[in-house]
Design a protein around this motif. Structure first.
Motif, PDB file in Angstrom:
ATOM      1  N   THR A   1      15.774 -42.590  -8.799  1.00 25.62           N
ATOM      2  CA  THR A   1      15.055 -41.432  -8.282  1.00 25.62           C
ATOM      3  C   THR A   1      15.544 -40.146  -8.946  1.00 25.62           C
ATOM      4  O   THR A   1      16.660 -40.092  -9.482  1.00 25.62           O
ATOM      5  CB  THR A   1      15.246 -41.321  -6.765  1.00 25.62           C
ATOM      6  N   PRO A   2      14.736 -39.083  -8.911  1.00 24.45           N
ATOM      7  CA  PRO A   2      15.186 -37.796  -9.477  1.00 24.45           C
ATOM      8  C   PRO A   2      16.465 -37.295  -8.820  1.00 24.45           C
ATOM      9  O   PRO A   2      17.314 -36.687  -9.492  1.00 24.45           O
ATOM     10  CB  PRO A   2      14.005 -36.864  -9.192  1.00 24.45           C
ATOM     11  N   GLU A   3      16.596 -37.532  -7.517  1.00 24.88           N
ATOM     12  CA  GLU A   3      17.804 -37.087  -6.815  1.00 24.88           C
ATOM     13  C   GLU A   3      19.044 -37.803  -7.338  1.00 24.88           C
ATOM     14  O   GLU A   3      20.085 -37.170  -7.565  1.00 24.88           O
ATOM     15  CB  GLU A   3      17.650 -37.333  -5.314  1.00 24.88           C
ATOM     16  N   PHE A   4      18.933 -39.107  -7.537  1.00 26.22           N
ATOM     17  CA  PHE A   4      20.071 -39.863  -8.061  1.00 26.22           C
ATOM     18  C   PHE A   4      20.409 -39.422  -9.483  1.00 26.22           C
ATOM     19  O   PHE A   4      21.586 -39.224  -9.815  1.00 26.22           O
ATOM     20  CB  PHE A   4      19.748 -41.357  -8.039  1.00 26.22           C
ATOM     21  N   ILE A   5      19.389 -39.262 -10.327  1.00 21.56           N
ATOM     22  CA  ILE A   5      19.635 -38.855 -11.718  1.00 21.56           C
ATOM     23  C   ILE A   5      20.289 -37.478 -11.770  1.00 21.56           C
ATOM     24  O   ILE A   5      21.252 -37.257 -12.530  1.00 21.56           O
ATOM     25  CB  ILE A   5      18.313 -38.863 -12.510  1.00 21.56           C
ATOM     26  N   ALA A   6      19.785 -36.540 -10.963  1.00 21.87           N
ATOM     27  CA  ALA A   6      20.339 -35.185 -10.969  1.00 21.87           C
ATOM     28  C   ALA A   6      21.800 -35.191 -10.524  1.00 21.87           C
ATOM     29  O   ALA A   6      22.657 -34.529 -11.135  1.00 21.87           O
ATOM     30  CB  ALA A   6      19.512 -34.281 -10.064  1.00 21.87           C
TER      31      ALA A   6
ATOM     32  N   ALA B   1      19.952 -26.735 -11.046  1.00 22.87           N
ATOM     33  CA  ALA B   1      19.315 -26.584 -12.354  1.00 22.87           C
ATOM     34  C   ALA B   1      18.809 -27.918 -12.885  1.00 22.87           C
ATOM     35  O   ALA B   1      17.682 -28.020 -13.382  1.00 22.87           O
ATOM     36  CB  ALA B   1      20.303 -25.948 -13.336  1.00 22.87           C
ATOM     37  N   ILE B   2      19.622 -28.953 -12.795  1.00 20.92           N
ATOM     38  CA  ILE B   2      19.215 -30.275 -13.300  1.00 20.92           C
ATOM     39  C   ILE B   2      18.032 -30.809 -12.495  1.00 20.92           C
ATOM     40  O   ILE B   2      17.071 -31.348 -13.058  1.00 20.92           O
ATOM     41  CB  ILE B   2      20.401 -31.252 -13.240  1.00 20.92           C
ATOM     42  N   TYR B   3      18.093 -30.646 -11.185  1.00 19.64           N
ATOM     43  CA  TYR B   3      16.999 -31.128 -10.340  1.00 19.64           C
ATOM     44  C   TYR B   3      15.711 -30.354 -10.619  1.00 19.64           C
ATOM     45  O   TYR B   3      14.612 -30.921 -10.606  1.00 19.64           O
ATOM     46  CB  TYR B   3      17.387 -30.987  -8.869  1.00 19.64           C
ATOM     47  N   LEU B   4      15.834 -29.053 -10.903  1.00 23.63           N
ATOM     48  CA  LEU B   4      14.655 -28.241 -11.244  1.00 23.63           C
ATOM     49  C   LEU B   4      14.033 -28.725 -12.546  1.00 23.63           C
ATOM     50  O   LEU B   4      12.803 -28.823 -12.658  1.00 23.63           O
ATOM     51  CB  LEU B   4      15.060 -26.768 -11.363  1.00 23.63           C
ATOM     52  N   VAL B   5      14.872 -29.038 -13.537  1.00 25.68           N
ATOM     53  CA  VAL B   5      14.346 -29.535 -14.814  1.00 25.68           C
ATOM     54  C   VAL B   5      13.585 -30.837 -14.611  1.00 25.68           C
ATOM     55  O   VAL B   5      12.504 -31.045 -15.147  1.00 25.68           O
ATOM     56  CB  VAL B   5      15.500 -29.726 -15.821  1.00 25.68           C
ATOM     57  N   ILE B   6      14.136 -31.727 -13.806  1.00 27.34           N
ATOM     58  CA  ILE B   6      13.504 -33.030 -13.589  1.00 27.34           C
ATOM     59  C   ILE B   6      12.187 -32.890 -12.857  1.00 27.34           C
ATOM     60  O   ILE B   6      11.175 -33.508 -13.213  1.00 27.34           O
ATOM     61  CB  ILE B   6      14.461 -33.967 -12.812  1.00 27.34           C
ATOM     62  N   THR B   7      12.169 -32.068 -11.820  1.00 29.37           N
ATOM     63  CA  THR B   7      10.983 -31.991 -10.967  1.00 29.37           C
ATOM     64  C   THR B   7       9.916 -31.022 -11.471  1.00 29.37           C
ATOM     65  O   THR B   7       8.760 -31.100 -11.037  1.00 29.37           O
ATOM     66  CB  THR B   7      11.387 -31.563  -9.542  1.00 29.37           C
ATOM     67  N   GLU B   8      10.283 -30.119 -12.384  1.00 31.27           N
ATOM     68  CA  GLU B   8       9.318 -29.130 -12.854  1.00 31.27           C
ATOM     69  C   GLU B   8       8.801 -29.403 -14.257  1.00 31.27           C
ATOM     70  O   GLU B   8       7.623 -29.178 -14.546  1.00 31.27           O
ATOM     71  CB  GLU B   8       9.934 -27.725 -12.813  1.00 31.27           C
ATOM     72  N   PHE B   9       9.644 -29.894 -15.132  1.00 33.37           N
ATOM     73  CA  PHE B   9       9.255 -30.011 -16.531  1.00 33.37           C
ATOM     74  C   PHE B   9       8.840 -31.421 -16.935  1.00 33.37           C
ATOM     75  O   PHE B   9       8.247 -31.602 -17.995  1.00 33.37           O
ATOM     76  CB  PHE B   9      10.396 -29.525 -17.440  1.00 33.37           C
ATOM     77  N   LEU B  10       9.148 -32.413 -16.135  1.00 34.16           N
ATOM     78  CA  LEU B  10       8.679 -33.763 -16.434  1.00 34.16           C
ATOM     79  C   LEU B  10       7.232 -33.929 -15.970  1.00 34.16           C
ATOM     80  O   LEU B  10       6.783 -33.230 -15.054  1.00 34.16           O
ATOM     81  CB  LEU B  10       9.570 -34.806 -15.751  1.00 34.16           C
ATOM     82  N   PRO B  11       6.481 -34.838 -16.572  1.00 34.08           N
ATOM     83  CA  PRO B  11       5.078 -35.028 -16.177  1.00 34.08           C
ATOM     84  C   PRO B  11       4.957 -35.605 -14.777  1.00 34.08           C
ATOM     85  O   PRO B  11       5.910 -36.164 -14.222  1.00 34.08           O
ATOM     86  CB  PRO B  11       4.543 -35.994 -17.239  1.00 34.08           C
ATOM     87  N   ASP B  12       3.739 -35.502 -14.209  1.00 36.33           N
ATOM     88  CA  ASP B  12       3.497 -36.042 -12.879  1.00 36.33           C
ATOM     89  C   ASP B  12       3.590 -37.563 -12.890  1.00 36.33           C
ATOM     90  O   ASP B  12       3.494 -38.210 -13.931  1.00 36.33           O
ATOM     91  CB  ASP B  12       2.117 -35.611 -12.378  1.00 36.33           C
ATOM     92  N   SER B  13       3.740 -38.130 -11.703  1.00 37.75           N
ATOM     93  CA  SER B  13       3.948 -39.569 -11.582  1.00 37.75           C
ATOM     94  C   SER B  13       2.740 -40.378 -12.033  1.00 37.75           C
ATOM     95  O   SER B  13       2.892 -41.529 -12.447  1.00 37.75           O
ATOM     96  CB  SER B  13       4.294 -39.927 -10.130  1.00 37.75           C
TER      97      SER B  13
END
Length: 394
Positions: free
Chosen positions: A260-265, A150-162
């Motif tokens: 990275t998103p993986e580390f944050i999640a 769930a956390i990884y989905l929020v980071i990768t789907e709802f945050l803006p593009d790089s």
């Protein structure tokens, strides 16, 4: 006189007989321990020899010589310089450091959050108490695996593009690529100076506070002050050496440091999941302190915050520290779930090595030894902390 000598003789004879019985008991204990140890070693040897013979019969490579071979794969992030030309041994080292990095950080944040939530559950205010209960019930009853997804989905789907990140001035950027933030130009020197100052302040201030506070309270206060001063020195290093700030260059971000998103999640998931259990441990420890301690503190004119800080928490530590050690070990072992979201920890490196070399047994043994070593270190540290808590005056 004769009766006295006779009594002394009987006493010495009794002592000699007791010593003989004690020596016989010890020899018997040592004999059984040697027998059991020999049996265990023999079983392990037969088991290992059987595995080796089976691998030889199937012409499967065995042994740990592959650790010196070229890895020929990359990992996304590492605390040490790494490339595909490095050996498997260096890759395993990078994976172990990544595991230690996220585990140590999550232990710190989960402890702080858990203590806060545990005290919230004891608050007199219904809203604060409800929020604490909601935190515990939500994060404790949802499997960590689902939380990470769930956390990884929020980071990768709802945050803006790089290429269109959220800017926090020129100091940080947040996007699907993770969090990029400013660091001092000479980062390693800044970290070393900050760590040195922090340790020095902690040791000296703890010795000074031990004259006025209990051992654990002195250590906690010294740690907070040392951490603040270390952060201040780190910032001063940035002012002196200059800041390396992140810059957007097309799809790439240069300068600064990144999470990275993986580390944050993984970090957020481990923190929230473990903090729920720590909150209940803290609450149970506080409730175990007799009510007359609260009344005595109130009679002395202490505020509720002072009562909790100087009276209740020091006494509750005797019940809190042992289960906290188990939670820290569980957190370290739960970090192995990083593989499902792509964080390059020791398990991820091991899986990749198995795919390339096919030596599953050796890779699994390395992974097991790493987690065993980390948890033994945690156990030793927490046992020392527990011994100091028990030895502290009531």
């Amino acid at each position: 006189m004769e009766q006295k000598e006779k009594g002394n003789h009987l006493k010495s004879s009794g002592d000699t007989a007791w010593q003989r019985r004690e020596a016989y008991r010890r020899r018997k204990e040592w004999l059984w321990q040697i027998i059991v140890f020999s049996l265990v070693v023999g079983v392990v040897y037969l088991f290992a020899q059987n595995i080796f013979d089976n691998l030889q019969a199937r012409d499967i490579r065995s042994g740990f010589a592959f650790l010196s071979d070229r890895a020929s794969f990359e990992i996304g992030e590492s605390l040490i310089p790494i490339s595909s030309n490095d050996s498997f041994g260096r890759m395993f080292l990078a994976g172990m450091l990544n595991t230690i990095r996220v585990s140590v950080l999550a232990i710190i944040t989960a402890t702080v959050l858990g203590v806060i939530v545990g005290l919230m559950r004891l608050s007199r205010h219904p809203l604060v108490r409800f929020l604490g209960m909601a935190h515990v019930e939500v994060y404790r009853n949802i499997p960590l695996l689902i939380q990470l997804f769930a956390i990884y989905l929020v980071i990768t789907e709802f945050l803006p593009d790089s290429f269109d990140p959220i800017h926090f001035g020129s100091w940080a950027m947040l996007s699907k690529a993770g969090l990029q933030f400013s660091v001092p130009q000479n980062l390693w020197l800044a970290n070393l100076l900050a760590l040195g100052l922090g340790l020095t302040v902690f040791v000296l201030l703890r010795r000074y506070l031990l004259r006025r506070l209990t051992g654990m309270m002195a250590a906690c206060n010294a740690f907070i002050v040392a951490a603040i001063m270390a952060v201040m020195l780190w910032v001063v290093c940035g002012i002196i050496f200059g800041w390396s700030q992140p810059h957007q260059e097309g799809f790439l971000v240069t300068g600064g440091a990144s999470a990275t998103p993986e580390f944050i999640a993984l970090w957020v998931g481990l923190t929230t999941f473990t903090s729920a259990s720590i909150a209940e441990i803290v609450r149970a420890g506080v409730l175990a302190v007799p009510a007359n301690q609260w009344n005595a503190a109130a009679a002395l004119g202490l505020t509720r915050l002072q009562t909790i800080s100087y009276v209740i928490l020091p006494q509750s530590l005797r019940l809190v520290v042992p289960p906290m050690a188990s939670q820290y070990m569980n957190l370290t072992k739960n970090s192995s779930l990083a593989v499902i979201i792509g964080y390059p920890d020791i398990v991820s490196v091991g899986n990749t090595s198995i795919v390339i070399m096919g030596q599953a047994l050796e890779a699994i043994v390395i992974i097991m030894m790493v987690y065993l070593l980390l948890n033994l270190v945690i156990a030793v540290i927490m046992n020392r902390v527990n011994a100091k808590v028990i030895a502290a005056p009531r």
